[in-house]
Design an enzyme around this catalytic site. Structure first.
Site, PDB file in Angstrom:
ATOM      1  N   ASP A  16     -54.614 -11.715 -14.815  1.00  0.00           N
ATOM      2  CA  ASP A  16     -55.281 -12.796 -14.061  1.00  0.00           C
ATOM      3  C   ASP A  16     -54.517 -14.083 -14.229  1.00  0.00           C
ATOM      4  O   ASP A  16     -54.466 -14.913 -13.323  1.00  0.00           O
ATOM      5  CB  ASP A  16     -56.684 -13.126 -14.613  1.00  0.00           C
ATOM      6  CG  ASP A  16     -57.641 -11.979 -14.616  1.00  0.00           C
ATOM      7  OD1 ASP A  16     -57.449 -11.055 -13.823  1.00  0.00           O
ATOM      8  OD2 ASP A  16     -58.591 -12.012 -15.431  1.00  0.00           O
ATOM      9  N   HIS A  35     -58.216 -11.528 -18.057  1.00  0.00           N
ATOM     10  CA  HIS A  35     -57.293 -10.388 -18.220  1.00  0.00           C
ATOM     11  C   HIS A  35     -55.881 -10.966 -18.240  1.00  0.00           C
ATOM     12  O   HIS A  35     -55.610 -11.959 -17.538  1.00  0.00           O
ATOM     13  CB  HIS A  35     -57.320  -9.435 -17.021  1.00  0.00           C
ATOM     14  CG  HIS A  35     -58.624  -8.778 -16.726  1.00  0.00           C
ATOM     15  ND1 HIS A  35     -59.597  -9.385 -15.979  1.00  0.00           N
ATOM     16  CD2 HIS A  35     -59.087  -7.550 -17.027  1.00  0.00           C
ATOM     17  CE1 HIS A  35     -60.621  -8.559 -15.846  1.00  0.00           C
ATOM     18  NE2 HIS A  35     -60.342  -7.429 -16.464  1.00  0.00           N
ATOM     19  N   HIS A  87     -73.378  -2.725 -14.230  1.00  0.00           N
ATOM     20  CA  HIS A  87     -72.941  -1.409 -14.717  1.00  0.00           C
ATOM     21  C   HIS A  87     -74.149  -0.609 -15.213  1.00  0.00           C
ATOM     22  O   HIS A  87     -74.209   0.610 -15.036  1.00  0.00           O
ATOM     23  CB  HIS A  87     -71.919  -1.556 -15.852  1.00  0.00           C
ATOM     24  CG  HIS A  87     -70.635  -2.217 -15.433  1.00  0.00           C
ATOM     25  ND1 HIS A  87     -69.614  -2.458 -16.315  1.00  0.00           N
ATOM     26  CD2 HIS A  87     -70.201  -2.679 -14.236  1.00  0.00           C
ATOM     27  CE1 HIS A  87     -68.609  -3.048 -15.676  1.00  0.00           C
ATOM     28  NE2 HIS A  87     -68.949  -3.199 -14.416  1.00  0.00           N
TER      29      HIS A  87
HETATM   30  C1  XUL Z   1     -65.226  -4.282 -13.812  1.00  0.00           C
HETATM   31  C2  XUL Z   1     -65.483  -5.233 -14.893  1.00  0.00           C
HETATM   32  C3  XUL Z   1     -64.283  -5.832 -15.548  1.00  0.00           C
HETATM   33  C4  XUL Z   1     -64.450  -6.035 -17.011  1.00  0.00           C
HETATM   34  C5  XUL Z   1     -63.209  -6.505 -17.731  1.00  0.00           C
HETATM   35  O1  XUL Z   1     -66.367  -3.753 -13.245  1.00  0.00           O
HETATM   36  O2  XUL Z   1     -66.616  -5.518 -15.197  1.00  0.00           O
HETATM   37  O3  XUL Z   1     -63.986  -7.015 -14.919  1.00  0.00           O
HETATM   38  O4  XUL Z   1     -65.472  -6.932 -17.304  1.00  0.00           O
HETATM   39  O5  XUL Z   1     -62.118  -5.706 -17.498  1.00  0.00           O
HETATM   40 CO    CO Z   2     -67.446  -6.808 -16.604  1.00  0.00          CO
END
Ligand code: XUL
Ligand code: CO
Length: 438
Positions: A104, A101, A271
């Site tokens: 980061d 990111h 997720h």
């Molecule tokens: C958060 C996540 C993030 C994304 C990128 O759960 O997975 O780190 O991968 O923003």
């Molecule tokens: Co992620």
């Protein structure tokens, strides 16, 4: 230049019988599997955030990691050391990619301009490091969720000035991703959702979200960014409900707003399970709808109900994921990114290696097993046989629209009653287990 991981050599393939816990048992980068090398099949990446930024905080506890690249009081000096540490780490793991990111790698400044300048300096350093080490960028992204300005979302914020700020930030993150020849650019909607419907206009927010994506797509085409755009679904956390709930929800959103040709998904294992799906369900759904992009390889915990980002350890689960991927031709521009973190008690630098080495090996092992399943063809043949009726005769004519309800009802009444056939689930599971054991 400082060497941060002094005691760790480059990790090598030593084969399944080695006793060395910092060696690969299965990941043999140049070994050919189904016509590609393992390196090309898996396209492995290390993430910047969990390894080089996160300090071991959890919701009840302070930092537990004291990292040598975080000792300088000057934030830019720290950022620069973080990047050097990351390239040393990726080089020592002997894998090809990294992900990051914007925030980061470079600190936020007082203004957008100052933040952009910080990011540009570090991007130039990353470009140099890439040149020197041969490492590549799997994807870049913007952190549009940590700063307090984004507490009510970025693109879905009630305030258009915050939307504008988010666009400015995403623009720069995409510019830098292009400069570093990123294979993809990721959008994870960190706070693009809501905590309560009492203060939220959902229709308004989803329209804003779509506008944001359309604007980014237009900009992508304008600057000629060659990578793919990826949306990373997640059902909840940090918000109570996130708009990119799962792959099916993302696909419906993309279709509604005419964006389905512009985006693929970046599927994350944990997720998927938070959304009540299996990892392989999300992968299969993405392929079935032509939007499979990349994978964040991690898993959750059966008892703790939130995003734990564990290193993957379930070989059966991963074998099914890899099997579906190989059936569908594997990755295009995507790869396996380790969006994973060591536990906060794993405070030594070597723990970062143990986490990744184990995860890389288990993916490699799953790849080998999945390839064996593909070559045997037993599962594929069973599925093909199961659906064979749809390739000929009545089945084919139904799909071609040659029957209406009355004609088909008449057909059914003229036939002997059809007999159900076994689904053979246990036998199919045994085929996977046998391949894993042998
Ligand atoms: C958060 C996540 C993030 C994304 C990128 O759960 O997975 O780190 O991968 O923003
Ligand atoms: Co992620």
């Amino acid at each position: 230049m400082t060497e941060f991981f002094k005691d760790i050599p480059v990790i090598k393939y030593e084969g399944p019988t080695t006793k060395n816990l910092l060696a690969y048992r299965f990941y043999d980068p140049q070994k050919k599997v189904l016509g590609k090398t393992m390196e090309e099949q898996l396209r492995l990446a290390v993430c910047a955030w969990h390894n080089f930024v996160w300090a071991g905080h959890d919701i009840f506890g302070e930092e537990t990691f004291i990292r040598p690249w975080k000792q300088s009081a000057d934030p830019m000096q720290q950022a620069s050391q973080r990047v050097d540490a990351m390239f040393e780490f990726v080089t020592k793991l002997n894998i090809p990619f990294f992900t990051f990111h914007d925030r980061d790698v470079a600190p936020e400044g007082k203004t957008i301009q100052e933040s952009n300048d910080n990011l540009q300096k570090i991007a130039d350093q990353m470009a140099e490091q890439m040149q020197k080490t041969g490492k590549k960028l799997l994807w870049g992204t913007a952190n549009l969720f940590s700063h307090r300005r984004y507490m009510a979302g970025a693109a879905t914020n009630p305030d258009p000035e915050i939307f504008a700020y988010a666009v400015a930030q995403a623009k720069k993150a995409l510019d830098v991703t292009q400069q570093l020849k990123g294979e993809n650019y990721v959008f994870w909607g960190g706070r693009e959702g809501y905590d309560t419907l009492l203060n939220t206009d959902m229709k308004q927010e989803t329209e804003q979200f779509a506008r944001f994506f359309h604007m980014m797509v237009d900009y992508k085409h304008k600057i000629g960014f060659k990578g793919d755009f990826l949306i990373e679904p997640k059902p909840c956390e940090p918000t109570k409900h996130q708009y990119d709930y799962d792959t099916a929800t993302v696909y419906a959103f993309l279709k509604k707003f005419g964006l389905e040709k512009e985006f693929n998904v970046n599927i994350e294992g944990n997720h998927a399970t938070l959304a009540g799906h299996s990892f392989s369900h999300e992968v299969a759904y993405a392929y079935a709808n032509g939007i499979f992009g990349s994978v964040d390889a991690n898993i959750g915990d059966a008892q703790l109900g939130w995003d734990m980002d564990y290193f993957p350890v379930d070989i059966t689960d991963l074998t099914q994921v890899l099997y579906i991927m190989l059936l569908n031709g594997g990755f295009g521009r995507g790869g396996f990114n380790f969006d994973t973190k060591v536990r906060r008690q794993s405070i030594e630098l070597s723990d970062l290696f143990y986490g990744h080495v184990g995860a890389i090996d288990i993916l490699a092992r799953a790849l080998l097993t999945a390839a064996k399943l593909i070559e045997e063809g037993l599962i594929k043949d069973f599925v093909a046989e199961r659906y064979m009726g749809w390739n000929k005769g009545v089945g084919k004519d139904i799909l071609a629209g040659k029957f209406d309800v009355e004609k088909l009802a008449q057909h059914a009444m003229q036939q002997a009653a059809p007999q159900p056939k076994t689904g053979r689930q246990e036998m199919l599971q045994n085929i996977i287990n046998n391949a894993l054991i042998s």
